[in-house]
Design a protein around this motif. Structure first.
Motif, PDB file in Angstrom:
ATOM      1  N   ARG A 132       7.241  21.740 -15.292  1.00  0.00           N
ATOM      2  CA  ARG A 132       7.988  20.848 -14.412  1.00  0.00           C
ATOM      3  C   ARG A 132       7.707  19.331 -14.925  1.00  0.00           C
ATOM      4  O   ARG A 132       6.825  19.087 -15.527  1.00  0.00           O
ATOM      5  CB  ARG A 132       7.529  21.124 -13.141  1.00  0.00           C
ATOM      6  N   THR A 133       8.698  18.780 -14.271  1.00  0.00           N
ATOM      7  CA  THR A 133       8.607  17.218 -14.505  1.00  0.00           C
ATOM      8  C   THR A 133       8.250  16.467 -12.792  1.00  0.00           C
ATOM      9  O   THR A 133       9.031  17.269 -12.011  1.00  0.00           O
ATOM     10  CB  THR A 133      10.213  16.550 -14.716  1.00  0.00           C
ATOM     11  N   VAL A 134       7.506  15.830 -12.937  1.00  0.00           N
ATOM     12  CA  VAL A 134       7.001  15.098 -11.688  1.00  0.00           C
ATOM     13  C   VAL A 134       7.459  13.525 -11.480  1.00  0.00           C
ATOM     14  O   VAL A 134       7.195  13.075 -12.776  1.00  0.00           O
ATOM     15  CB  VAL A 134       5.372  15.143 -11.279  1.00  0.00           C
ATOM     16  N   ARG A 135       8.075  13.173 -10.547  1.00  0.00           N
ATOM     17  CA  ARG A 135       8.459  11.824 -10.616  1.00  0.00           C
ATOM     18  C   ARG A 135       7.585  10.924 -10.009  1.00  0.00           C
ATOM     19  O   ARG A 135       6.671  11.299  -9.352  1.00  0.00           O
ATOM     20  CB  ARG A 135       9.734  11.876  -9.514  1.00  0.00           C
ATOM     21  N   ASP A 136       7.558   9.538 -10.536  1.00  0.00           N
ATOM     22  CA  ASP A 136       6.804   8.698 -10.149  1.00  0.00           C
ATOM     23  C   ASP A 136       7.202   8.119  -8.699  1.00  0.00           C
ATOM     24  O   ASP A 136       8.010   8.514  -8.272  1.00  0.00           O
ATOM     25  CB  ASP A 136       6.673   7.496 -11.060  1.00  0.00           C
ATOM     26  N   LEU A 137       6.499   7.007  -8.061  1.00  0.00           N
ATOM     27  CA  LEU A 137       6.808   6.572  -6.815  1.00  0.00           C
ATOM     28  C   LEU A 137       8.068   5.969  -6.614  1.00  0.00           C
ATOM     29  O   LEU A 137       8.431   5.474  -5.337  1.00  0.00           O
ATOM     30  CB  LEU A 137       5.567   5.559  -6.455  1.00  0.00           C
ATOM     31  N   THR A 138       8.776   5.611  -7.854  1.00  0.00           N
ATOM     32  CA  THR A 138      10.119   5.106  -7.461  1.00  0.00           C
ATOM     33  C   THR A 138      11.265   6.109  -7.802  1.00  0.00           C
ATOM     34  O   THR A 138      12.280   5.784  -7.746  1.00  0.00           O
ATOM     35  CB  THR A 138      10.234   3.985  -8.633  1.00  0.00           C
ATOM     36  N   GLY A 139      10.695   7.223  -7.722  1.00  0.00           N
ATOM     37  CA  GLY A 139      11.771   8.328  -8.008  1.00  0.00           C
ATOM     38  C   GLY A 139      12.180   8.795  -9.174  1.00  0.00           C
ATOM     39  O   GLY A 139      13.128   9.533  -9.583  1.00  0.00           O
ATOM     40  N   ARG A 140      11.684   8.190 -10.413  1.00  0.00           N
ATOM     41  CA  ARG A 140      11.827   8.245 -11.942  1.00  0.00           C
ATOM     42  C   ARG A 140      11.183   9.385 -12.138  1.00  0.00           C
ATOM     43  O   ARG A 140       9.957   9.609 -12.046  1.00  0.00           O
ATOM     44  CB  ARG A 140      11.667   7.295 -12.497  1.00  0.00           C
ATOM     45  N   ASP A 141      11.803  10.198 -13.256  1.00  0.00           N
ATOM     46  CA  ASP A 141      10.991  11.287 -14.008  1.00  0.00           C
ATOM     47  C   ASP A 141       9.876  10.692 -14.638  1.00  0.00           C
ATOM     48  O   ASP A 141      10.204   9.695 -15.364  1.00  0.00           O
ATOM     49  CB  ASP A 141      11.895  12.140 -14.829  1.00  0.00           C
ATOM     50  N   ARG A 142       8.809  11.047 -14.649  1.00  0.00           N
ATOM     51  CA  ARG A 142       7.598  10.083 -15.172  1.00  0.00           C
ATOM     52  C   ARG A 142       6.448  11.321 -16.089  1.00  0.00           C
ATOM     53  O   ARG A 142       5.763  11.027 -17.003  1.00  0.00           O
ATOM     54  CB  ARG A 142       6.799   9.474 -14.351  1.00  0.00           C
ATOM     55  N   PHE A 143       6.579  12.453 -15.423  1.00  0.00           N
ATOM     56  CA  PHE A 143       5.319  13.356 -16.055  1.00  0.00           C
ATOM     57  C   PHE A 143       5.737  14.592 -16.471  1.00  0.00           C
ATOM     58  O   PHE A 143       6.288  15.290 -15.540  1.00  0.00           O
ATOM     59  CB  PHE A 143       4.242  13.191 -15.135  1.00  0.00           C
ATOM     60  N   LEU A 144       5.172  14.997 -17.482  1.00  0.00           N
ATOM     61  CA  LEU A 144       5.507  16.790 -17.560  1.00  0.00           C
ATOM     62  C   LEU A 144       4.065  17.225 -17.327  1.00  0.00           C
ATOM     63  O   LEU A 144       3.140  16.654 -17.661  1.00  0.00           O
ATOM     64  CB  LEU A 144       5.330  16.757 -19.111  1.00  0.00           C
ATOM     65  N   VAL A 145       4.257  18.241 -16.461  1.00  0.00           N
ATOM     66  CA  VAL A 145       3.055  19.007 -15.953  1.00  0.00           C
ATOM     67  C   VAL A 145       3.268  20.468 -16.245  1.00  0.00           C
ATOM     68  O   VAL A 145       4.431  20.985 -16.215  1.00  0.00           O
ATOM     69  CB  VAL A 145       3.098  18.722 -14.365  1.00  0.00           C
ATOM     70  N   ALA A 146       2.356  21.041 -16.651  1.00  0.00           N
ATOM     71  CA  ALA A 146       2.434  22.256 -17.134  1.00  0.00           C
ATOM     72  C   ALA A 146       0.977  23.066 -17.234  1.00  0.00           C
ATOM     73  O   ALA A 146      -0.202  22.306 -17.279  1.00  0.00           O
ATOM     74  CB  ALA A 146       3.139  22.547 -18.413  1.00  0.00           C
ATOM     75  N   LEU A 147       0.977  24.384 -16.835  1.00  0.00           N
ATOM     76  CA  LEU A 147      -0.424  25.223 -17.129  1.00  0.00           C
ATOM     77  C   LEU A 147      -0.345  25.940 -18.586  1.00  0.00           C
ATOM     78  O   LEU A 147       0.736  26.581 -18.800  1.00  0.00           O
ATOM     79  CB  LEU A 147      -0.532  25.987 -15.989  1.00  0.00           C
ATOM     80  N   ARG A 148      -1.809  26.155 -19.149  1.00  0.00           N
ATOM     81  CA  ARG A 148      -1.832  26.913 -19.991  1.00  0.00           C
ATOM     82  C   ARG A 148      -1.732  28.362 -19.861  1.00  0.00           C
ATOM     83  O   ARG A 148      -2.251  28.861 -18.785  1.00  0.00           O
ATOM     84  CB  ARG A 148      -2.965  26.760 -20.971  1.00  0.00           C
ATOM     85  N   ALA A 149      -0.742  29.236 -20.383  1.00  0.00           N
ATOM     86  CA  ALA A 149      -0.419  30.559 -20.229  1.00  0.00           C
ATOM     87  C   ALA A 149      -1.676  31.496 -20.760  1.00  0.00           C
ATOM     88  O   ALA A 149      -2.260  31.239 -21.479  1.00  0.00           O
ATOM     89  CB  ALA A 149       0.778  30.713 -20.901  1.00  0.00           C
ATOM     90  N   HIS A 150      -1.557  32.516 -19.994  1.00  0.00           N
ATOM     91  CA  HIS A 150      -2.633  33.575 -20.513  1.00  0.00           C
ATOM     92  C   HIS A 150      -1.843  34.082 -21.590  1.00  0.00           C
ATOM     93  O   HIS A 150      -0.693  34.120 -21.819  1.00  0.00           O
ATOM     94  CB  HIS A 150      -2.946  34.499 -19.352  1.00  0.00           C
ATOM     95  N   PRO A 151      -2.550  34.691 -22.682  1.00  0.00           N
ATOM     96  CA  PRO A 151      -1.979  35.252 -23.932  1.00  0.00           C
ATOM     97  C   PRO A 151      -0.689  36.196 -23.651  1.00  0.00           C
ATOM     98  O   PRO A 151       0.269  36.072 -24.339  1.00  0.00           O
ATOM     99  CB  PRO A 151      -2.991  35.908 -24.599  1.00  0.00           C
ATOM    100  N   SER A 152      -0.674  36.901 -22.676  1.00  0.00           N
ATOM    101  CA  SER A 152       0.351  38.035 -22.320  1.00  0.00           C
ATOM    102  C   SER A 152       1.462  37.441 -21.440  1.00  0.00           C
ATOM    103  O   SER A 152       2.261  38.097 -21.198  1.00  0.00           O
ATOM    104  CB  SER A 152      -0.051  39.253 -21.783  1.00  0.00           C
ATOM    105  N   THR A 153       1.267  36.320 -20.978  1.00  0.00           N
ATOM    106  CA  THR A 153       2.302  35.500 -20.090  1.00  0.00           C
ATOM    107  C   THR A 153       3.489  34.750 -20.841  1.00  0.00           C
ATOM    108  O   THR A 153       3.196  33.802 -21.614  1.00  0.00           O
ATOM    109  CB  THR A 153       1.560  34.719 -18.946  1.00  0.00           C
ATOM    110  N   PRO A 154       4.698  34.837 -20.639  1.00  0.00           N
ATOM    111  CA  PRO A 154       5.602  34.262 -21.335  1.00  0.00           C
ATOM    112  C   PRO A 154       5.708  33.067 -20.716  1.00  0.00           C
ATOM    113  O   PRO A 154       5.603  32.698 -19.418  1.00  0.00           O
ATOM    114  CB  PRO A 154       7.160  35.033 -21.040  1.00  0.00           C
ATOM    115  N   SER A 155       6.429  32.076 -21.508  1.00  0.00           N
ATOM    116  CA  SER A 155       6.569  30.600 -20.976  1.00  0.00           C
ATOM    117  C   SER A 155       7.575  30.502 -19.736  1.00  0.00           C
ATOM    118  O   SER A 155       8.618  31.313 -19.956  1.00  0.00           O
ATOM    119  CB  SER A 155       7.182  29.696 -22.150  1.00  0.00           C
ATOM    120  N   THR A 156       7.394  29.752 -18.692  1.00  0.00           N
ATOM    121  CA  THR A 156       8.398  29.596 -17.692  1.00  0.00           C
ATOM    122  C   THR A 156       8.443  28.320 -17.262  1.00  0.00           C
ATOM    123  O   THR A 156       7.655  27.616 -17.535  1.00  0.00           O
ATOM    124  CB  THR A 156       7.889  30.593 -16.611  1.00  0.00           C
ATOM    125  N   ARG A 157       9.569  28.136 -16.730  1.00  0.00           N
ATOM    126  CA  ARG A 157      10.104  26.680 -16.048  1.00  0.00           C
ATOM    127  C   ARG A 157       9.718  26.786 -14.841  1.00  0.00           C
ATOM    128  O   ARG A 157       9.826  27.552 -14.209  1.00  0.00           O
ATOM    129  CB  ARG A 157      11.433  26.199 -16.473  1.00  0.00           C
TER     130      ARG A 157
END
Length: 303
Positions: free
Chosen positions: A278-303
């Motif tokens: 996901r994308t997290v916005r900063d305090l001004t409302g602008r897209d600022r951070f990519l946030v993601a979790l490392r998947a388990h080996p058998s888990t497909p990538s998801t948005r």
């Protein structure tokens, strides 16, 4: 405070504010007070001063002249605030920015529901993120990676000022294929053994010109431009290395430009090793951070 000291400070504030305003500095009044405090060597509020140093006028003139030339205030003072810390700054090293502080909130939020004991800060620069983790997560071990020797040395000093035992700065390039293949010799962290990766990498596209004079003239190009037409060469390496370092369920937080949200999410998706992207916005409302979790080996990538 004597009448003489009060009048000198009032005159200094008026004149300094006017000069900085004429130089195009938006926050001229607030910065004037900061420069006057530095010239007065004040440890507390100016109203508590009983006297001014003999070199007050000369020192204030030197500081104001430097700021008029648009030298960043943080370099003039030799320090920059970041979260609860005052970090040392140095010429030629990227100056910490307030918007980056939100990365620590994202890490702390994750740590409320997951055990975080080893944190890696890639492209650490001044060590701002790494130092803040040491300060706010007293049980965490922090490993920081930086390619530039001057930045590496500054980061080491900033980490040591917080905790000389739990933090370490290593020299390395996130784009190094050997580092990706086996991160432990360089970084001191084994593949799949890291709980969280933070990064504020260079990400400006090659043909983009920073608007602010302070950035153009004082932040090093290596810390600004991410490589490639889209500026994402270094961020791409950060995402790949994070995928190698993180354990399943481990957190990635990477800062990016406000127009790079879709592109950085695509980087994580293409790796195939992340979920909850996901994308997290900063305090001004602008897209600022990519946030993601490392998947388990058998888990497909998801948005």
């Amino acid at each position: 405070m004597s009448i003489d000291v009060r009048m000198r400070l009032r005159t200094a504030l008026s004149r300094t504010t006017a000069r900085l305003g004429e130089a195009g500095i938006v926050s001229s009044s607030a910065e004037s007070r900061t420069l006057i405090e530095a010239a007065a060597r004040a440890d507390g509020p100016l109203v508590l001063l009983d006297a001014l140093p003999e070199d007050f006028d000369a020192r204030l003139e030197e500081l104001v002249a430097r700021r008029e030339r648009r030298e960043p205030l943080q370099l003039i003072l030799g320090r920059a605030p970041f979260r609860r810390l005052l970090l040392e700054t140095a010429p030629g090293v990227f100056i910490p920015r307030p918007e980056t502080e939100l990365a620590i909130d994202l890490l702390l939020e994750h740590a409320r529901s997951d055990d975080v004991r080893t944190v890696v800060d890639l492209c650490t620069g001044s060590g701002a993120l790494a130092a803040a983790v040491l300060d706010e997560m007293p049980s965490a071990r922090v490993l920081a990676l930086e390619i530039d020797p001057a930045a590496r040395d500054l980061a080491a000093r900033n980490l040591a000022a917080v905790d000389p035992e739990r933090g370490e700065v290593r020299t390395g390039d996130v784009g190094d294929t050997q580092l990706l293949a086996d991160p432990e010799p360089v970084l001191g962290a084994r593949a799949g053994g890291v709980d969280a990766v933070l990064a504020n990498p260079p990400y400006i596209p090659a043909d983009a010109i920073p608007r602010e004079q302070e950035v153009r003239e004082h932040d090093p190009a290596r810390a600004l431009f991410g490589g490639g037409a889209d500026g994402l060469d270094v961020p791409r390496s950060v995402v790949a290395l994070a995928g190698r370092l993180l354990r399943p369920g481990g957190l990635l937080v990477m800062e990016h430009a406000d127009v790079q949200g879709p592109s950085t999410r695509a980087l994580a998706e293409e790796m195939g090793s992340f979920v909850d992207i996901r994308t997290v916005r900063d305090l001004t409302g602008r897209d600022r951070f990519l946030v993601a979790l490392r998947a388990h080996p058998s888990t497909p990538s998801t948005r």
